[in-house]
Design a protein around this motif. Structure first.
Motif, PDB file in Angstrom:
ATOM      1  N   GLY A 140       0.813  -1.210   0.000  1.00 31.73           N
ATOM      2  CA  GLY A 140       0.000   0.000   0.000  1.00 31.73           C
ATOM      3  C   GLY A 140       0.844   1.256   0.000  1.00 31.73           C
ATOM      4  O   GLY A 140       0.557   2.217  -0.724  1.00 31.73           O
ATOM      5  N   PHE A 141       1.904   1.269   0.805  1.00 33.24           N
ATOM      6  CA  PHE A 141       2.812   2.422   0.799  1.00 33.24           C
ATOM      7  C   PHE A 141       3.452   2.605  -0.580  1.00 33.24           C
ATOM      8  O   PHE A 141       3.592   3.725  -1.068  1.00 33.24           O
ATOM      9  CB  PHE A 141       3.913   2.232   1.841  1.00 33.24           C
ATOM     10  N   ASP A 145       0.631   7.644  -4.937  1.00 31.33           N
ATOM     11  CA  ASP A 145       0.756   8.473  -6.141  1.00 31.33           C
ATOM     12  C   ASP A 145       2.108   9.183  -6.143  1.00 31.33           C
ATOM     13  O   ASP A 145       2.388  10.035  -5.286  1.00 31.33           O
ATOM     14  CB  ASP A 145      -0.378   9.501  -6.170  1.00 31.33           C
ATOM     15  N   GLY A 146       2.945   8.832  -7.111  1.00 31.14           N
ATOM     16  CA  GLY A 146       4.270   9.435  -7.192  1.00 31.14           C
ATOM     17  C   GLY A 146       4.221  10.916  -7.503  1.00 31.14           C
ATOM     18  O   GLY A 146       5.054  11.696  -7.016  1.00 31.14           O
ATOM     19  N   GLN A 147       3.247  11.343  -8.301  1.00 29.33           N
ATOM     20  CA  GLN A 147       3.138  12.764  -8.638  1.00 29.33           C
ATOM     21  C   GLN A 147       2.774  13.595  -7.407  1.00 29.33           C
ATOM     22  O   GLN A 147       3.300  14.695  -7.209  1.00 29.33           O
ATOM     23  CB  GLN A 147       2.097  12.954  -9.728  1.00 29.33           C
ATOM     24  N   ALA A 148       1.884  13.057  -6.571  1.00 24.43           N
ATOM     25  CA  ALA A 148       1.513  13.781  -5.358  1.00 24.43           C
ATOM     26  C   ALA A 148       2.700  13.891  -4.418  1.00 24.43           C
ATOM     27  O   ALA A 148       2.930  14.949  -3.807  1.00 24.43           O
ATOM     28  CB  ALA A 148       0.352  13.076  -4.664  1.00 24.43           C
ATOM     29  N   PHE A 163       4.851  11.105   3.883  1.00 24.51           N
ATOM     30  CA  PHE A 163       4.317   9.812   4.314  1.00 24.51           C
ATOM     31  C   PHE A 163       2.930   9.962   4.916  1.00 24.51           C
ATOM     32  O   PHE A 163       2.004   9.205   4.587  1.00 24.51           O
ATOM     33  CB  PHE A 163       5.269   9.184   5.340  1.00 24.51           C
ATOM     34  N   LEU A 164       2.747  10.958   5.788  1.00 15.36           N
ATOM     35  CA  LEU A 164       1.470  11.140   6.473  1.00 15.36           C
ATOM     36  C   LEU A 164       0.366  11.597   5.527  1.00 15.36           C
ATOM     37  O   LEU A 164      -0.796  11.200   5.682  1.00 15.36           O
ATOM     38  CB  LEU A 164       1.635  12.155   7.609  1.00 15.36           C
ATOM     39  N   SER A 170      -2.868   6.193   1.179  1.00 16.61           N
ATOM     40  CA  SER A 170      -2.890   5.249   0.063  1.00 16.61           C
ATOM     41  C   SER A 170      -2.821   3.803   0.540  1.00 16.61           C
ATOM     42  O   SER A 170      -3.328   2.894  -0.129  1.00 16.61           O
ATOM     43  CB  SER A 170      -1.717   5.519  -0.883  1.00 16.61           C
ATOM     44  N   ALA A 171      -2.205   3.587   1.700  1.00 14.99           N
ATOM     45  CA  ALA A 171      -2.025   2.225   2.205  1.00 14.99           C
ATOM     46  C   ALA A 171      -3.237   1.711   2.974  1.00 14.99           C
ATOM     47  O   ALA A 171      -3.363   0.500   3.167  1.00 14.99           O
ATOM     48  CB  ALA A 171      -0.790   2.163   3.102  1.00 14.99           C
TER      49      ALA A 171
END
Length: 258
Positions: A140-141, A145-148, A163-164, A170-171
């Protein structure tokens, strides 16, 4: 209509299976020590309800303690694996290898190492349940979204803030999926742990009744185990609705579009 069928279909199937079971026992006149009728299982279970309830509460205590330990270890390991790629590369093979260890072999060792208290039973439950939760969180981590994440970094956000705000939300859907997998094994793990060293619990209760050839009470305890497992499974859906309602709305929208 579709959601109603999801509820009624298994109930109807269960009712038909119980009717067939009851009829087969009455027609063949098989001894209750071999296969009791569902009506006998229900009546004997109700007659011994106080004792079964005490053992059920003991098993739930072990389940809660062990699964709590499992969640704690899973979150710590998954966060470490997310923040430190080296930890992930070294950790995941070991986690996979840990699942190849037969619980039937490791459970007696837990008793030898830690005695007959709560701790060895907690470890057995954690060993049985933590792997799918770790995998669900790690994947999940990684699915964030890489763009975000890149946008946050360009705005000066650190790794912890990214991360937060991105990776953790996302996870969560994957976490609840893995939580449902883990919780279905938690009660079974607790019962198995009780077989190798306990004074109270559904595991020891079933063992005692089996030795007394009380198959009806063994099956009554099995039915209680199934009901508790289903109740815990359904509770994860309720918790998911409370924690990430936005995910359920997205899933409904996707289903409607399909």
């Amino acid at each position: 209509m579709r959601s109603g069928s999801r509820v009624w279909a298994p109930l109807v199937f269960l009712a038909v299976a119980l009717v067939v079971w009851e009829a087969a026992v009455r027609v063949t006149e098989v001894r209750p020590q071999v296969l009791p009728a569902p009506s006998r299982v229900a009546s004997m279970g109700w007659e011994h309800r106080a004792t079964i309830l005490d053992h059920t509460l003991a098993t739930l205590g072990v389940t809660a303690a062990g699964f709590g330990l499992s969640l704690l270890c899973a979150w710590v390991l998954a966060i470490l694996a997310d923040f430190f790629p080296t930890v992930r590369r070294g950790l995941m093979p070991l986690l996979v290898a840990s699942q190849t260890i037969p619980v039937i072999a490791i459970a007696p060792l837990m008793v030898i190492w830690f005695g007959f208290g709560l701790w060895p039973k907690m470890l057995v439950v954690a060993l049985v349940t933590f792997f799918p939760i770790v995998v669900g969180l790690v994947e999940g981590f990684a699915s964030a979204d890489g763009q975000a994440s890149g946008l946050l970094r360009s705005m000066g956000a650190g790794k912890v803030r990214g991360f937060l705000l991105v990776r953790l939300p996302s996870a969560l859907p994957g976490f609840f999926t893995s939580l449902r997998i883990g919780i279905t094994y938690a009660v079974t793990g607790a019962i198995f742990a009780e077989y190798v060293g306990a004074q109270q619990g559904l595991g020891i209760y079933m063992s005692v009744q089996k030795n007394a050839f009380r198959t009806d009470l063994v099956l009554a305890a099995v039915a209680i185990t199934a009901l508790v497992s289903v109740a815990l499974y359904l509770s994860t859906h309720l918790l998911e609705r409370l924690v990430i309602p936005w995910h359920l709305e997205q899933r409904k929208a996707t289903a409607n579009d399909a």
